[in-house]
Structure formats: C-alpha cells, structure tokens
Design a protein around this motif. Structure first.
Motif, mmCIF file in Angstrom:
data_model
loop_
_atom_site.group_PDB
_atom_site.id
_atom_site.type_symbol
_atom_site.label_atom_id
_atom_site.label_comp_id
_atom_site.label_asym_id
_atom_site.label_seq_id
_atom_site.Cartn_x
_atom_site.Cartn_y
_atom_site.Cartn_z
ATOM 1 N N ASN A 58 -33.146 -58.523 0.555
ATOM 2 C CA ASN A 58 -33.126 -59.628 -0.393
ATOM 3 C C ASN A 58 -32.856 -59.078 -1.795
ATOM 4 O OD1 ASN A 58 -35.625 -58.747 -1.516
ATOM 5 N ND2 ASN A 58 -36.789 -60.042 -0.121
ATOM 6 N N SER A 59 -32.790 -59.968 -2.777
ATOM 7 C CA SER A 59 -32.413 -59.546 -4.128
ATOM 8 C C SER A 59 -33.425 -58.589 -4.755
ATOM 9 C CB SER A 59 -32.214 -60.768 -5.027
ATOM 10 O OG SER A 59 -33.416 -61.514 -5.126
ATOM 11 N N LYS A 60 -34.720 -58.754 -4.466
ATOM 12 C CA LYS A 60 -35.718 -57.840 -5.040
ATOM 13 C C LYS A 60 -35.507 -56.411 -4.532
ATOM 14 C CE LYS A 60 -39.405 -61.094 -5.988
ATOM 15 N NZ LYS A 60 -40.782 -61.485 -5.748
ATOM 16 N N PHE A 61 -35.237 -56.272 -3.243
ATOM 17 C CA PHE A 61 -35.052 -54.931 -2.691
ATOM 18 C C PHE A 61 -33.680 -54.358 -3.037
ATOM 19 C CE2 PHE A 61 -38.755 -56.287 -0.289
ATOM 20 C CZ PHE A 61 -39.557 -55.181 -0.481
ATOM 21 N N GLY A 68 -33.290 -47.120 -7.975
ATOM 22 C CA GLY A 68 -33.723 -45.838 -7.438
ATOM 23 C C GLY A 68 -35.156 -45.817 -6.936
ATOM 24 N N TYR A 69 -35.783 -46.983 -6.769
ATOM 25 C CA TYR A 69 -37.146 -47.037 -6.249
ATOM 26 C C TYR A 69 -37.185 -46.742 -4.751
ATOM 27 C CZ TYR A 69 -38.036 -50.007 -10.416
ATOM 28 O OH TYR A 69 -38.123 -50.525 -11.682
ATOM 29 N N LEU A 70 -36.071 -47.010 -4.059
ATOM 30 C CA LEU A 70 -36.004 -46.858 -2.603
ATOM 31 C C LEU A 70 -34.988 -45.785 -2.239
ATOM 32 C CD1 LEU A 70 -35.824 -50.655 -1.692
ATOM 33 C CD2 LEU A 70 -37.864 -49.233 -1.857
ATOM 34 N N ARG A 71 -35.285 -45.056 -1.185
ATOM 35 C CA ARG A 71 -34.361 -44.038 -0.665
ATOM 36 C C ARG A 71 -33.396 -44.687 0.321
ATOM 37 N NH1 ARG A 71 -35.258 -39.971 -4.141
ATOM 38 N NH2 ARG A 71 -37.441 -39.443 -4.232
ATOM 39 N N ARG A 72 -32.284 -44.030 0.542
ATOM 40 C CA ARG A 72 -31.322 -44.511 1.552
ATOM 41 C C ARG A 72 -31.888 -44.264 2.944
ATOM 42 N NH1 ARG A 72 -27.021 -46.396 -0.524
ATOM 43 N NH2 ARG A 72 -26.078 -45.606 -2.432
ATOM 44 N N GLY A 73 -31.562 -45.179 3.869
ATOM 45 C CA GLY A 73 -32.059 -45.032 5.221
ATOM 46 C C GLY A 73 -31.434 -46.024 6.171
ATOM 47 N N LEU A 74 -32.055 -46.174 7.325
ATOM 48 C CA LEU A 74 -31.471 -46.960 8.410
ATOM 49 C C LEU A 74 -31.971 -48.400 8.504
ATOM 50 C CD1 LEU A 74 -31.520 -44.169 11.147
ATOM 51 C CD2 LEU A 74 -29.628 -44.866 9.668
ATOM 52 N N VAL A 79 -31.686 -49.012 3.284
ATOM 53 C CA VAL A 79 -32.820 -48.310 2.684
ATOM 54 C C VAL A 79 -33.702 -47.693 3.765
ATOM 55 C CG1 VAL A 79 -32.824 -49.784 0.641
ATOM 56 C CG2 VAL A 79 -34.258 -50.384 2.579
ATOM 57 N N ALA A 80 -34.495 -46.715 3.338
ATOM 58 C CA ALA A 80 -35.430 -46.058 4.251
ATOM 59 C C ALA A 80 -36.676 -46.937 4.412
ATOM 60 C CB ALA A 80 -35.823 -44.700 3.698
ATOM 61 N N PRO A 81 -37.373 -46.789 5.541
ATOM 62 C CA PRO A 81 -38.631 -47.529 5.699
ATOM 63 C C PRO A 81 -39.630 -47.136 4.615
ATOM 64 C CG PRO A 81 -38.023 -46.438 7.756
ATOM 65 C CD PRO A 81 -37.084 -45.941 6.692
ATOM 66 N N LEU A 82 -40.447 -48.088 4.224
ATOM 67 C CA LEU A 82 -41.519 -47.843 3.272
ATOM 68 C C LEU A 82 -42.730 -47.304 4.018
ATOM 69 C CD1 LEU A 82 -41.358 -51.275 1.396
ATOM 70 C CD2 LEU A 82 -40.178 -49.148 0.786
ATOM 71 N N ILE A 83 -43.508 -46.445 3.365
ATOM 72 C CA ILE A 83 -44.819 -46.037 3.879
ATOM 73 C C ILE A 83 -45.829 -46.666 2.927
ATOM 74 C CG2 ILE A 83 -46.390 -44.171 4.465
ATOM 75 C CD1 ILE A 83 -44.013 -42.284 4.611
ATOM 76 N N LYS A 84 -46.568 -47.645 3.431
ATOM 77 C CA LYS A 84 -47.521 -48.372 2.593
ATOM 78 C C LYS A 84 -48.778 -48.688 3.407
ATOM 79 C CE LYS A 84 -44.560 -48.852 -0.822
ATOM 80 N NZ LYS A 84 -44.613 -47.902 -1.892
ATOM 81 N N THR A 85 -49.845 -48.988 2.686
ATOM 82 C CA THR A 85 -51.096 -49.420 3.310
ATOM 83 C C THR A 85 -51.129 -50.945 3.336
ATOM 84 O OG1 THR A 85 -52.246 -47.457 2.537
ATOM 85 C CG2 THR A 85 -53.616 -49.340 3.128
ATOM 86 N N VAL A 86 -51.536 -51.501 4.445
ATOM 87 C CA VAL A 86 -51.689 -52.947 4.543
ATOM 88 C C VAL A 86 -52.947 -53.319 3.751
ATOM 89 C CG1 VAL A 86 -52.071 -54.910 6.088
ATOM 90 C CG2 VAL A 86 -50.560 -53.020 6.799
ATOM 91 N N ALA A 87 -52.759 -54.112 2.695
ATOM 92 C CA ALA A 87 -53.872 -54.481 1.818
ATOM 93 C C ALA A 87 -54.397 -55.885 2.109
ATOM 94 C CB ALA A 87 -53.450 -54.382 0.363
ATOM 95 N N ALA A 88 -53.536 -56.754 2.631
ATOM 96 C CA ALA A 88 -53.963 -58.121 2.948
ATOM 97 C C ALA A 88 -53.104 -58.674 4.080
ATOM 98 C CB ALA A 88 -53.869 -59.018 1.718
ATOM 99 N N LEU A 89 -53.736 -59.523 4.862
ATOM 100 C CA LEU A 89 -53.108 -60.151 6.027
ATOM 101 C C LEU A 89 -52.910 -61.644 5.776
ATOM 102 C CD1 LEU A 89 -55.275 -58.410 8.767
ATOM 103 C CD2 LEU A 89 -52.886 -57.892 8.200
ATOM 104 N N SER A 143 -47.375 -45.563 -9.884
ATOM 105 C CA SER A 143 -46.031 -46.091 -10.128
ATOM 106 C C SER A 143 -45.360 -46.613 -8.865
ATOM 107 C CB SER A 143 -45.157 -45.008 -10.761
ATOM 108 O OG SER A 143 -45.681 -44.633 -12.006
ATOM 109 N N SER A 144 -46.134 -46.880 -7.842
ATOM 110 C CA SER A 144 -45.552 -47.334 -6.577
ATOM 111 C C SER A 144 -44.925 -48.720 -6.717
ATOM 112 C CB SER A 144 -46.625 -47.380 -5.494
ATOM 113 O OG SER A 144 -46.056 -47.804 -4.269
ATOM 114 N N TYR A 145 -43.800 -48.881 -6.050
ATOM 115 C CA TYR A 145 -43.171 -50.197 -5.933
ATOM 116 C C TYR A 145 -43.698 -50.789 -4.635
ATOM 117 C CZ TYR A 145 -39.541 -53.772 -6.045
ATOM 118 O OH TYR A 145 -38.875 -54.970 -6.090
ATOM 119 N N ASP A 146 -44.608 -51.736 -4.754
ATOM 120 C CA ASP A 146 -45.239 -52.324 -3.573
ATOM 121 C C ASP A 146 -45.376 -53.827 -3.764
ATOM 122 O OD1 ASP A 146 -47.526 -52.599 -5.227
ATOM 123 O OD2 ASP A 146 -48.401 -50.741 -4.476
ATOM 124 N N SER A 147 -46.214 -54.472 -2.967
ATOM 125 C CA SER A 147 -46.317 -55.941 -2.991
ATOM 126 C C SER A 147 -46.811 -56.493 -4.318
ATOM 127 C CB SER A 147 -47.190 -56.436 -1.838
ATOM 128 O OG SER A 147 -46.521 -56.294 -0.604
#
Length: 170
Positions: A58-61, A68-74, A79-89, A143-147
C-alpha cells in the motif's frame, strides 16, 4: 576468473537453500542483526510473539520503501518481511499519543516521533480498535517503523515466529 564464478555459484546456492529452509538475515536495527529462522506457528498468534510478517502493498509501505525504512525482499511490493512483536490483537483498543497505550496500559519503549532520523515528517496512526484479521506490531527500537506509524497489518502476511539463530546487538 573460475574461482570468482565458483564462489558466486556457491554463495547463490547457499542463499537459495537458506531462503527455502526458512532462514533470513536481518540487517535492520529493530531486532538483533544476524541469522534468523521462520518457525511455523501451530497455534493462534498471541500478544508478545516475535514474528516475521510481510507488509501489505500500500502507499504507506511504498513510501517506507522509498525512504529506506524497509529492505528489499520477496514480499509483495519487493520488500523483506518485517520482524516485529505482536503488541495487540483484534478487538484491543490502541491509543496513540506521545506513546502507545493498549487497553489503558502504556506500551514500553513506544514513544511516538513526529520526524524520522533525516527530519522527514512522520504521521502516527490514529489508533482505535484493532480490526478483525489484523495485528498491531511493535519494536522496542526507538526509531523502528512499526504500527505506531503504519497501523495494524493483515494477519494474512504472517509467515511465522521469528527465532534467532546467530545474532548480535551492535
């Protein structure tokens, strides 16, 4: 010349087999640098799970990729998958002010910034109730780009749990 060609072939085979085996190299400071493995999740995702997740295209990503917040990936969008902690469901209430507040409790290490490291404007997510089939993600890296900034993401992008194999904090 033959040595260089053989080296490239060996490195390519290693990278391909690592990717097929669920291994990923993390080069971002949001989590320790190094080799990680995607572990299949055999239960519902829970708050506190450290996960690999592909963000939606989407436009945000797209802006995050250009900045340059995201790396290239599949993942979709290249973009590459994010590694993040689930903070809310889904169903949990998220309030975003100077910090992230989930169901009335301030989330540790969740200061919200109005500018990135290069002085560009950052717009925080408005918060609200986490919608069905989405996850609110967080990283304790300041400085993480997260939710905090991109909001909840579809759980359909969830690849699995993130397990460190060989990592280090610089």
């Amino acid at each position: 010349m033959m040595f260089v060609s053989a080296s490239i072939l060996i490195i390519g085979a290693f990278v391909t087999s690592a990717a097929v085996g669920g291994y990923r190299v993390n080069l971002t400071p949001s989590e320790p640098l190094g080799l990680w493995r995607i572990e299949q999740l055999h239960r519902p995702v829970e708050v506190g799970d450290l996960v690999f997740i592909c963000p939606p295209a989407n436009s945000k990503f797209e802006q995050a990729r250009r900045r340059g917040y995201l790396r290239r990936g599949l993942c979709v969008g290249g973009v590459a998958p994010l590694i993040k902690t689930v903070a809310a469901l889904p169903g949990q209430h998220v309030e975003i002010t100077g910090h992230v507040v989930i169901d009335g409790t301030v989330l540790a290490s969740s200061a919200v910034h109005d500018r990135d490291g290069e002085g560009r404007l950052l717009a925080p997510d408005p918060g609200g109730v986490v919608p069905p089939k989405t996850l609110f993600l967080h990283s304790s890296f300041a400085s993480s780009y997260d939710s905090r900034y991109f909001g909840p993401v579809p759980d359909s992008g969830l690849l699995g749990l993130a397990r460190p194999i060989i990592t280090f904090d610089p």
